[in-house]
Every structure is written in structure tokens, then in C-alpha cells.
Design an enzyme around this catalytic site. Sequence first.
Site, mmCIF file in Angstrom:
data_model
loop_
_atom_site.group_PDB
_atom_site.id
_atom_site.type_symbol
_atom_site.label_atom_id
_atom_site.label_comp_id
_atom_site.label_asym_id
_atom_site.label_seq_id
_atom_site.Cartn_x
_atom_site.Cartn_y
_atom_site.Cartn_z
ATOM 1 N N PRO A 50 25.229 7.363 23.211
ATOM 2 C CA PRO A 50 25.553 6.100 23.895
ATOM 3 C C PRO A 50 24.291 5.270 24.071
ATOM 4 C CG PRO A 50 25.571 7.947 25.444
ATOM 5 C CD PRO A 50 25.396 8.536 24.084
ATOM 6 N N GLU A 75 27.322 2.570 27.446
ATOM 7 C CA GLU A 75 27.855 2.832 28.782
ATOM 8 C C GLU A 75 28.538 1.571 29.312
ATOM 9 O OE1 GLU A 75 25.196 2.554 32.096
ATOM 10 O OE2 GLU A 75 26.129 4.263 33.077
ATOM 11 N N CYS A 148 21.318 8.177 33.181
ATOM 12 C CA CYS A 148 20.602 6.899 33.120
ATOM 13 C C CYS A 148 19.728 6.717 34.363
ATOM 14 C CB CYS A 148 21.578 5.734 32.993
ATOM 15 S SG CYS A 148 20.713 4.161 32.870
ATOM 16 N N ASN A 246 19.891 16.449 22.980
ATOM 17 C CA ASN A 246 19.520 15.041 22.858
ATOM 18 C C ASN A 246 18.085 14.833 23.340
ATOM 19 O OD1 ASN A 246 19.771 12.240 24.867
ATOM 20 N ND2 ASN A 246 20.008 12.049 22.662
HETATM 21 C C1 LIG Z 1 18.584 1.054 23.810
HETATM 22 C C2 LIG Z 1 19.026 2.286 24.524
HETATM 23 C C3 LIG Z 1 20.145 2.239 25.327
HETATM 24 C C4 LIG Z 1 20.607 3.389 25.976
HETATM 25 N N1 LIG Z 1 21.765 3.332 26.686
HETATM 26 C C5 LIG Z 1 22.306 4.501 27.163
HETATM 27 C C6 LIG Z 1 23.618 4.520 27.692
HETATM 28 O O1 LIG Z 1 24.320 3.504 27.711
HETATM 29 N N2 LIG Z 1 24.092 5.694 28.166
HETATM 30 C C7 LIG Z 1 23.354 6.863 28.134
HETATM 31 O O2 LIG Z 1 23.846 7.912 28.545
HETATM 32 N N3 LIG Z 1 22.119 6.863 27.605
HETATM 33 C C8 LIG Z 1 21.585 5.728 27.103
HETATM 34 N N4 LIG Z 1 20.369 5.746 26.496
HETATM 35 C C9 LIG Z 1 19.666 7.040 26.367
HETATM 36 C C10 LIG Z 1 20.013 7.702 25.031
HETATM 37 O O3 LIG Z 1 21.390 7.963 24.899
HETATM 38 C C11 LIG Z 1 19.246 9.011 24.844
HETATM 39 O O4 LIG Z 1 19.575 9.880 25.868
HETATM 40 C C12 LIG Z 1 17.738 8.813 24.819
HETATM 41 O O5 LIG Z 1 17.346 7.684 24.092
HETATM 42 C C13 LIG Z 1 17.067 10.032 24.204
HETATM 43 O O6 LIG Z 1 17.563 10.291 22.915
HETATM 44 P P1 LIG Z 1 16.735 9.937 21.582
HETATM 45 O O7 LIG Z 1 15.458 10.703 21.649
HETATM 46 O O8 LIG Z 1 17.597 10.368 20.451
HETATM 47 O O9 LIG Z 1 16.466 8.482 21.613
HETATM 48 C C14 LIG Z 1 19.881 4.606 25.850
HETATM 49 C C15 LIG Z 1 18.724 4.644 25.056
HETATM 50 C C16 LIG Z 1 18.308 3.499 24.394
HETATM 51 C C17 LIG Z 1 17.089 3.595 23.522
#
Ligand SMILES: Cc1cc2nc3c(=O)[nH]c(=O)nc-3n(C[C@H](O)[C@H](O)[C@H](O)COP(=O)(O)O)c2cc1C
Length: 532
Positions: A50, A75, A148, A246
Site C-alpha cells: 500500500p 491507505e 503508518c 516488507n
Molecule cells: C510513497 C509511499 C506511500 C506509502 N503509503 C503507505 C500506505 O498508504 N499504507 C501503508 O501501510 N504503508 C505505506 N507506505 C509504507 C510502505 O508500504 C512500506 O511499508 C515501506 O515503504 C517499506 O517498504 P519498502 O522498503 O518496500 O519501501 C508508504 C510508503 C511510500 C514510499
Amino acid sequence: MTQGSQQEVEGSTLPGGFVSAVNLLLMPEDRFFKMAAGRLSFRNITALAPMVRVGTLPMRLLALDYGADVVYCEELIDIKMAQCHRVVNEVLHTVDFVAPDDRVVFRTCEKEKGRVVFQMGTADPDRALTVARLVEKDVAAVDVNMGCPKEYSTKGGMGAALLSDPDKIEAILRKLVSGVSIPVTCKIRILPSLEETIRLVQRIEKTGVTAVAVHGRLKEERQRHPLHCDYIQAVARAVSIPVIANGGSLDLVKTNADIEEFRRATGASSVMLARAAMWNPSVFASQGPLPVEGVMEEYLKYAIEFDNHAFNTKYCLCQMLRDKVESPLGKQLQAAQSSAEISAAYGLQEFYQQTQERLQTRRAALQSGSEPDRPVVDGDLTTMAVKFERREYPPQITPKMFLLEWSRKEKMEPPLYQMVQRSQDRGFQATVTVAGKKYRSSLWEKSKKFAEQAAAVVCLRVLEIPEGRVGEEESGLVCKRKRDGKTNGTAEQDSSKKQHLSAEKQQETQTPKTPVVANGDSRRADTIPEQL
Ligand SMILES: Cc1cc2nc3c(=O)[nH]c(=O)nc-3n(C[C@H](O)[C@H](O)[C@H](O)COP(=O)(O)O)c2cc1C
């Protein structure tokens, strides 16, 4: 059941390492293992995480094309979603959830059905359930964001704030698990100690959720901080539901092959990618990532086809450009203010033009009624392309009248009409509810009166009830004198007339006063009832 490694267990159905490598080639059989009785199992999957603003429909569809098994939406906050109305968009072939200000808050389509997870921000079990039920038939699962750390989320007790309120977590998840028929999942961050983290996830498991995604960072940690793979590993060992690892985008996952490595390193069942996919969604493809220029074009095509908001499209393309955002293309993109201008920056003017024409033709066909007038059933709503033609009915007779008489005869509640108006041409569309089912014409009328008559015609035709048209066989639903247009006369007729008037009155009082919006095309609720 406690397991050594979630990966080993799943290896018994599908060997570890096999899934990612042949993702695109073996999709149908492969997916068979990922679904249990038609439900997403969340085992052995690679998911688009997400992401606010990033996880809208074009990005989700592109991620699926490249090989993601499951895609999460951005989200969406429960309060905002709870105000939305579900609208079938017949022009785009999407289902839209439209806010009272006409903004499309969530848009989904058939192609992702069964693989899209709806993530909500919530701190309230009842509201969470209301939202889950609203989207239940259009998504594969619902997820609660518990990770978040941003203030806009935590100040309302949502996101990472939930991590310090396990009772609330339990209440929300239990309510959802018992209240909807699709899988429920949640996404957490880790707690300061391993013991606390494991205790929390075990408590979460007991609520009956299908899976849990673990972002291996503390809520105070930023994305640049190293990931605690050992925490994810320990959690994966401690529970039997699938754990989705994640947080590996920056250091651990740069290519598709790294996804499998990440899964092995964490011992988790599945992997979820955010930033790596945001920068280049082709990371999900077995040869990925592919050159981003081509990927951006594919993204933009989806954005055009699904009428994505231009600013959202621009935002996502900027993320893909990354350090090239100051390049000539980047500058052109930043200057663009509309989808047409963004398309021009990528040399896709022709594609944009053709798509606009195709959509316009479809819109016009729906409007003019040249679409085949067979009923289209969507849940409890049946739609047909019907226009009300006054001249087809005797002067005193209307389909509404016939429908009312029929429901009286059948000892049912009188039909209930709801009206919406769209701003582009001030057209009206009515929906009539009869015996718990809704009927609506897909065509817009110039007056409220005609819109209600058209809705009544749809209902009568679907239920195969006479509608009073000239030349139609006598049904006895409305008295002959009235059919013949004779209104003078007896006390009996007067009393019948009064009955109609009082029914009219009754309908007025029953017309709901809640605003109704639809189709994302600026419609305003209109609750003034029409005459029979
Ligand atoms: C632009 C952006 C928006 C995000 N929005 C959400 C969100 O809406 N809901 C959520 O649970 N995590 C959100 N996250 C966190 C990511 O889902 C994830 O947990 C975090 O980036 C770590 O994963 P990664 O290393 O693959 O980036 C967001 C991350 C980014 C970069």
C-alpha cells in the site's frame, strides 16, 4: 502450529524459489496454489505494498501485468470512505467509490478483482466494518494499516498509534473477521523488543486474520534505517498464518531475483514491495526491472484509459523518473497541468486523443440509448438503457402509476425513488427500490419527472409487469376510465384519485433526504420527489 520457516512449509505445495522465477509463465496454475477455496491465501505471493498516492488503479494494473500476485490500494481513511457511494461507471467499466464532493476516492475494475486488497486507516471497529462491507464485493481482501507513523494517521489513533493499543487492534480485527466474507489482514511495524512483537502478532493471529504484513522497522525509524530482518524471521517462526515481509526496497531488493532472496532471508511466506515498485513496477517481472522509459509509457496508457487524475499521474511518473526529474522530460512533466499535456510530454498525444474519442463515443452511445436495452445486473441493482417516451402512454397513464398499483396489489411497500443530478448537463437519473431491489435507467433525462418514469419502466420490464403503454393488453392494474383519459365522474373515481394523491404524498415523505452522488461526474443529490 508453529513452524520453522514459512517458506519450507509452503515449499511442500510449491517449491521455494519457483514462484518468482516463472511468475508470468505459470500464472493460472500458480495462482491456484495461492487461493484457498476461491479466497486469497497470501501464501507464496509477491505484493505491491500500500502506498498513498502511488497505489491507484494504473499502478496496480501495471504491477499485476509485470507479475505481482496481489496489489494493495493506497491507505484510505474510514471516515472518508464511509461517505462514499458505490457507482458502476459504464463508460470506463470500473466500479467507483465517489465522495459527496464527486471525487472518486477508490476506483477498481474487473481485471484486478480477486487480487486487489483494500487498505483502510481506522481506529474504530464499527466504522471499519461499515467500510469493509461497502467494498466487500469488489475487492479480494481488506487490510488495516497499523504501521503508518505519519502524524495525519497517528493523531486520529490510526496507523502506528494502534500498535500501542492491542485491545483496539483486537476489537477492529475481530469485528472485521466476523463481519465480512473476504480475508482480513493487517500491516504492522515491529515493537521495541522481539518478545513484545511476537506477543502482538500472536494476538493478531488469534483474531482470525488470514495474514499479517510486517514492516521490519520501529515506528520511530525512517526508511533509510537498516531493516530488522531477524524480527521478521522470528515472527514468521512464531505464527502459522502467512507473514508478508516488507521493508527491503532500499538495500535488499533491487531486482526480481532479490525478491526471492529477501523471502529466504526473512523466512517469511511472502514479500511486499513499496519503493522498489514505485520506482519501477517492472521489478515484479522475472527479468525486471526493465528500462523505466518503457514502463512509464505503459503506466501512462493505463492512466489515460482509466481517466486517472492528472496530478496523481504526474506524481507517480515523477517517482519513476527519480534523479532524472530535472531532465528535459522531467521539466516538461512538471510543467504539465492536464492529462493531455502529460501525454504530449511522452509523445502519447495520439493515444490520448484516440482514447478520449473512444470514451466519448461510448458515453454518447449510453446517452442516446443505442446500447442494447437488456438488463445489466450488478448485485441488487439492475440497469437498462431506457428512455421515457411520453407519447407511448395514454394521457392519464404513467409507468409509475402502474408500478404503484402493482406493489399495492402485491401488498408491498410503495416504490421508493432516489434522484441524482450531474453537473455537466444537469441531467437527472432516478433509482427506484422495489422489494429491496433497485432499478435504474443508464440514460439520463432532462427532467426529474421523466427520470423517475424511466426507472419505473426498467423495474416493470425486468419484472415483466404491464406498464400501461398504448396498445398494451388490458392488465386491470389501473381502471379503464383512467386509461381512456376520462377523469370526470363518480365518487368512486374521486376516491381512487384521492388514493393516488395520498400515495403520492406518502412517497414524498419516504423519499430519502440523504445526498446521493454518482459516476464521478459532479452530481448533486436532489431529493425533491416527482409527481406520479
Ligand atoms: C510513497 C509511499 C506511500 C506509502 N503509503 C503507505 C500506505 O498508504 N499504507 C501503508 O501501510 N504503508 C505505506 N507506505 C509504507 C510502505 O508500504 C512500506 O511499508 C515501506 O515503504 C517499506 O517498504 P519498502 O522498503 O518496500 O519501501 C508508504 C510508503 C511510500 C514510499
